[in-house]
Design a protein around this motif. Sequence first.
Motif, PDB file in Angstrom:
ATOM      1  N   GLN A  92       0.723  -1.354   0.090  1.00 39.42           N
ATOM      2  CA  GLN A  92       0.064  -0.134  -0.107  1.00 39.42           C
ATOM      3  C   GLN A  92       0.798   1.330   0.007  1.00 39.42           C
ATOM      4  OE1 GLN A  92      -2.290   0.491   3.518  1.00 39.42           O
ATOM      5  NE2 GLN A  92      -3.953   1.941   2.410  1.00 39.42           N
ATOM      6  N   SER A  93       1.875   1.329   0.543  1.00 43.63           N
ATOM      7  CA  SER A  93       2.631   2.504   1.075  1.00 43.63           C
ATOM      8  C   SER A  93       3.225   3.145  -0.390  1.00 43.63           C
ATOM      9  CB  SER A  93       3.772   2.437   1.982  1.00 43.63           C
ATOM     10  OG  SER A  93       2.969   2.038   3.055  1.00 43.63           O
ATOM     11  N   PHE A  94       3.257   4.257  -0.668  1.00 44.16           N
ATOM     12  CA  PHE A  94       3.689   4.810  -1.707  1.00 44.16           C
ATOM     13  C   PHE A  94       3.519   4.115  -3.105  1.00 44.16           C
ATOM     14  CE2 PHE A  94       6.430   6.002   1.860  1.00 44.16           C
ATOM     15  CZ  PHE A  94       6.053   7.427   1.829  1.00 44.16           C
ATOM     16  N   SER A  95       4.718   4.112  -4.006  1.00 40.28           N
ATOM     17  CA  SER A  95       3.959   3.767  -5.536  1.00 40.28           C
ATOM     18  C   SER A  95       4.901   2.188  -5.644  1.00 40.28           C
ATOM     19  CB  SER A  95       4.464   4.706  -6.589  1.00 40.28           C
ATOM     20  OG  SER A  95       3.805   5.568  -6.308  1.00 40.28           O
ATOM     21  N   ASN A  96       4.189   1.249  -5.599  1.00 40.48           N
ATOM     22  CA  ASN A  96       4.857  -0.274  -5.523  1.00 40.48           C
ATOM     23  C   ASN A  96       5.034  -0.746  -6.882  1.00 40.48           C
ATOM     24  OD1 ASN A  96       4.703  -0.757  -2.590  1.00 40.48           O
ATOM     25  ND2 ASN A  96       2.792   0.077  -2.819  1.00 40.48           N
ATOM     26  N   THR A  97       5.210   0.051  -7.971  1.00 41.41           N
ATOM     27  CA  THR A  97       5.816  -0.426  -9.037  1.00 41.41           C
ATOM     28  C   THR A  97       6.709   0.546  -9.771  1.00 41.41           C
ATOM     29  OG1 THR A  97       3.991   0.655 -10.621  1.00 41.41           O
ATOM     30  CG2 THR A  97       3.633  -1.765 -10.093  1.00 41.41           C
ATOM     31  N   TYR A  98       7.159   1.357  -8.634  1.00 37.88           N
ATOM     32  CA  TYR A  98       8.184   2.644  -9.219  1.00 37.88           C
ATOM     33  C   TYR A  98       9.568   2.022  -8.658  1.00 37.88           C
ATOM     34  CZ  TYR A  98      10.427   7.247  -9.257  1.00 37.88           C
ATOM     35  OH  TYR A  98      11.104   8.252  -9.575  1.00 37.88           O
ATOM     36  N   ALA A  99      10.073   1.111  -9.659  1.00 39.05           N
ATOM     37  CA  ALA A  99      11.333   0.588  -9.375  1.00 39.05           C
ATOM     38  C   ALA A  99      11.893  -0.269 -10.648  1.00 39.05           C
ATOM     39  CB  ALA A  99      11.536  -0.295  -8.279  1.00 39.05           C
ATOM     40  N   PRO A 100      12.913  -0.618 -11.119  1.00 39.08           N
ATOM     41  CA  PRO A 100      13.183  -1.546 -11.965  1.00 39.08           C
ATOM     42  C   PRO A 100      12.303  -3.215 -11.793  1.00 39.08           C
ATOM     43  CG  PRO A 100      15.157  -0.337 -11.231  1.00 39.08           C
ATOM     44  CD  PRO A 100      14.027  -0.186 -10.175  1.00 39.08           C
ATOM     45  N   LEU A 101      12.430  -3.568 -12.944  1.00 38.37           N
ATOM     46  CA  LEU A 101      11.711  -4.859 -13.147  1.00 38.37           C
ATOM     47  C   LEU A 101      12.411  -5.830 -12.196  1.00 38.37           C
ATOM     48  CD1 LEU A 101       9.365  -6.566 -13.850  1.00 38.37           C
ATOM     49  CD2 LEU A 101      10.628  -6.976 -16.079  1.00 38.37           C
ATOM     50  N   GLU A 102      13.648  -5.709 -11.900  1.00 38.50           N
ATOM     51  CA  GLU A 102      14.556  -6.757 -11.261  1.00 38.50           C
ATOM     52  C   GLU A 102      14.181  -6.507  -9.711  1.00 38.50           C
ATOM     53  OE1 GLU A 102      15.635  -5.064 -13.682  1.00 38.50           O
ATOM     54  OE2 GLU A 102      15.879  -6.387 -15.268  1.00 38.50           O
ATOM     55  N   ARG A 103      13.925  -5.356  -9.371  1.00 38.63           N
ATOM     56  CA  ARG A 103      13.495  -4.965  -7.938  1.00 38.63           C
ATOM     57  C   ARG A 103      12.112  -5.374  -7.579  1.00 38.63           C
ATOM     58  NH1 ARG A 103      13.537  -4.683  -2.466  1.00 38.63           N
ATOM     59  NH2 ARG A 103      12.399  -2.813  -1.725  1.00 38.63           N
ATOM     60  N   LEU A 104      11.193  -5.333  -8.600  1.00 43.97           N
ATOM     61  CA  LEU A 104       9.958  -5.775  -8.409  1.00 43.97           C
ATOM     62  C   LEU A 104       9.954  -7.371  -8.452  1.00 43.97           C
ATOM     63  CD1 LEU A 104       7.831  -3.664 -10.940  1.00 43.97           C
ATOM     64  CD2 LEU A 104       8.603  -3.191  -8.569  1.00 43.97           C
ATOM     65  N   ARG A 105      10.513  -8.186  -9.229  1.00 44.07           N
ATOM     66  CA  ARG A 105      10.749  -9.606  -9.131  1.00 44.07           C
ATOM     67  C   ARG A 105      11.139 -10.186  -7.853  1.00 44.07           C
ATOM     68  NH1 ARG A 105      13.192  -9.544 -14.423  1.00 44.07           N
ATOM     69  NH2 ARG A 105      11.488 -10.253 -16.050  1.00 44.07           N
ATOM     70  N   ALA A 106      12.039  -9.448  -7.154  1.00 46.87           N
ATOM     71  CA  ALA A 106      12.684  -9.843  -5.961  1.00 46.87           C
ATOM     72  C   ALA A 106      11.536  -9.565  -4.673  1.00 46.87           C
ATOM     73  CB  ALA A 106      13.874  -8.870  -5.354  1.00 46.87           C
ATOM     74  N   VAL A 107      10.823  -8.621  -4.729  1.00 47.05           N
ATOM     75  CA  VAL A 107       9.726  -8.139  -3.890  1.00 47.05           C
ATOM     76  C   VAL A 107       8.655  -9.164  -3.684  1.00 47.05           C
ATOM     77  CG1 VAL A 107       8.312  -6.463  -2.992  1.00 47.05           C
ATOM     78  CG2 VAL A 107      10.631  -5.770  -3.401  1.00 47.05           C
ATOM     79  N   TYR A 108       8.130  -9.089  -5.017  1.00 42.01           N
ATOM     80  CA  TYR A 108       6.762  -9.905  -5.098  1.00 42.01           C
ATOM     81  C   TYR A 108       7.041 -11.465  -5.165  1.00 42.01           C
ATOM     82  CZ  TYR A 108       5.257  -5.379  -5.643  1.00 42.01           C
ATOM     83  OH  TYR A 108       4.933  -3.948  -5.643  1.00 42.01           O
ATOM     84  N   ASP A 109       8.080 -11.975  -5.767  1.00 43.83           N
ATOM     85  CA  ASP A 109       8.244 -13.380  -5.736  1.00 43.83           C
ATOM     86  C   ASP A 109       8.504 -13.752  -4.395  1.00 43.83           C
ATOM     87  OD1 ASP A 109       8.332 -13.284  -8.390  1.00 43.83           O
ATOM     88  OD2 ASP A 109      10.494 -13.904  -8.472  1.00 43.83           O
ATOM     89  N   GLU A 110       9.251 -12.844  -3.531  1.00 42.52           N
ATOM     90  CA  GLU A 110       9.254 -13.308  -1.929  1.00 42.52           C
ATOM     91  C   GLU A 110       8.194 -13.251  -1.177  1.00 42.52           C
ATOM     92  OE1 GLU A 110      11.233 -11.635   2.212  1.00 42.52           O
ATOM     93  OE2 GLU A 110      11.961 -10.664   0.370  1.00 42.52           O
ATOM     94  N   ALA A 111       7.149 -12.416  -1.382  1.00 40.61           N
ATOM     95  CA  ALA A 111       5.639 -12.364  -0.736  1.00 40.61           C
ATOM     96  C   ALA A 111       4.921 -13.815  -1.277  1.00 40.61           C
ATOM     97  CB  ALA A 111       5.213 -11.160  -1.353  1.00 40.61           C
TER      98      ALA A 111
END
Length: 317
Positions: free
Chosen positions: A94-113
């Motif tokens: 929810q906090s701030f803009s959670n697609t505002y990062a390079p795709l590699e960073r998004l993969r690390a976050v959402y794959d972990e979740a």
Amino acid sequence: MNYAWGDTRRYNSYSGYFRRLFGARVQKVAVNAGFTCPNRDGTIARGGCTFCNNGAFTPSYCMPIKSVTQQIDEGIEFHRSRYREATRYLVYFQSFSNTYAPLERLRAVYDEALAHPAVAGIVVGTRPDCVDARKLDYFAHLARDRYVALEYGIESTSDLTLRAVNRGHDYACAVRAVEMTAERGIPVGAHFILGLPGESDEMLLAQTARINALPLTTVKFHQLQIFRDTAMAADYDRNPARYRFWELEAYIDLVVDLLRRLRPALVVERFASEAPPRYHYGPNWGLVRNERLWSLLEKRLEERGAYQGEFFPNFVP
């Protein structure tokens, strides 16, 4: 009677939507993954939207110094004491803009979740100007076998209002993001604030036609709240006549009128918000919990014999 969405409630509820999807109750668990926002870091502007104070809606356990997994574990423990019925969880970024990062960073976050054994899916809150085809293709890939939804802060369908609150994008940007997301089969939600300066009840009801035209799955409506340490709080001090605040009963009536115009397939997640009292600035309803608000809304719908979609598709603004 059963309504078009398959139950006896007079609106298409978020809890009913997930019971139909999962066959049981699921509970959202908020996580702060440490993203920022282009409207804060200077890419678009600094200071953010005039109404924004992220602390007002971020649970205390959500701290980006903790791993995503640790926040999920702590969030589950927190909610188990309140919602013992839930056995599966959706991680809500929810906090701030959670697609505002390079795709590699998004993969690390959402794959972990999604690797957490109690997690049934993710809900990703972001801005319409923080997605592109590659990012959406990644979320579509995840959504093939898990629940993955994107939720966009749109706030208003009026470009004049969006400029006034320093939103940093126009309504056309929001339309493009919602359409690109829906085209990939990803459930898509939107958030709107009711009562931003300059918007009358008539404007809020009329914008329902534009909301109905979007390929949305879910929608949130929140009453305007002014929070401390925001540009809006400073503007309220200078120009209080620009702002209006409903009494609770009048707001419930407005929401009933809005629901009657809203297309039946749209799932209504929220129609009001609450925040810790220490963040409140200006008039508010005090300590009225969301459970009480839902009860009042359901009672008013029954009293008026009203239901979601009652005027749809014949509603013309």
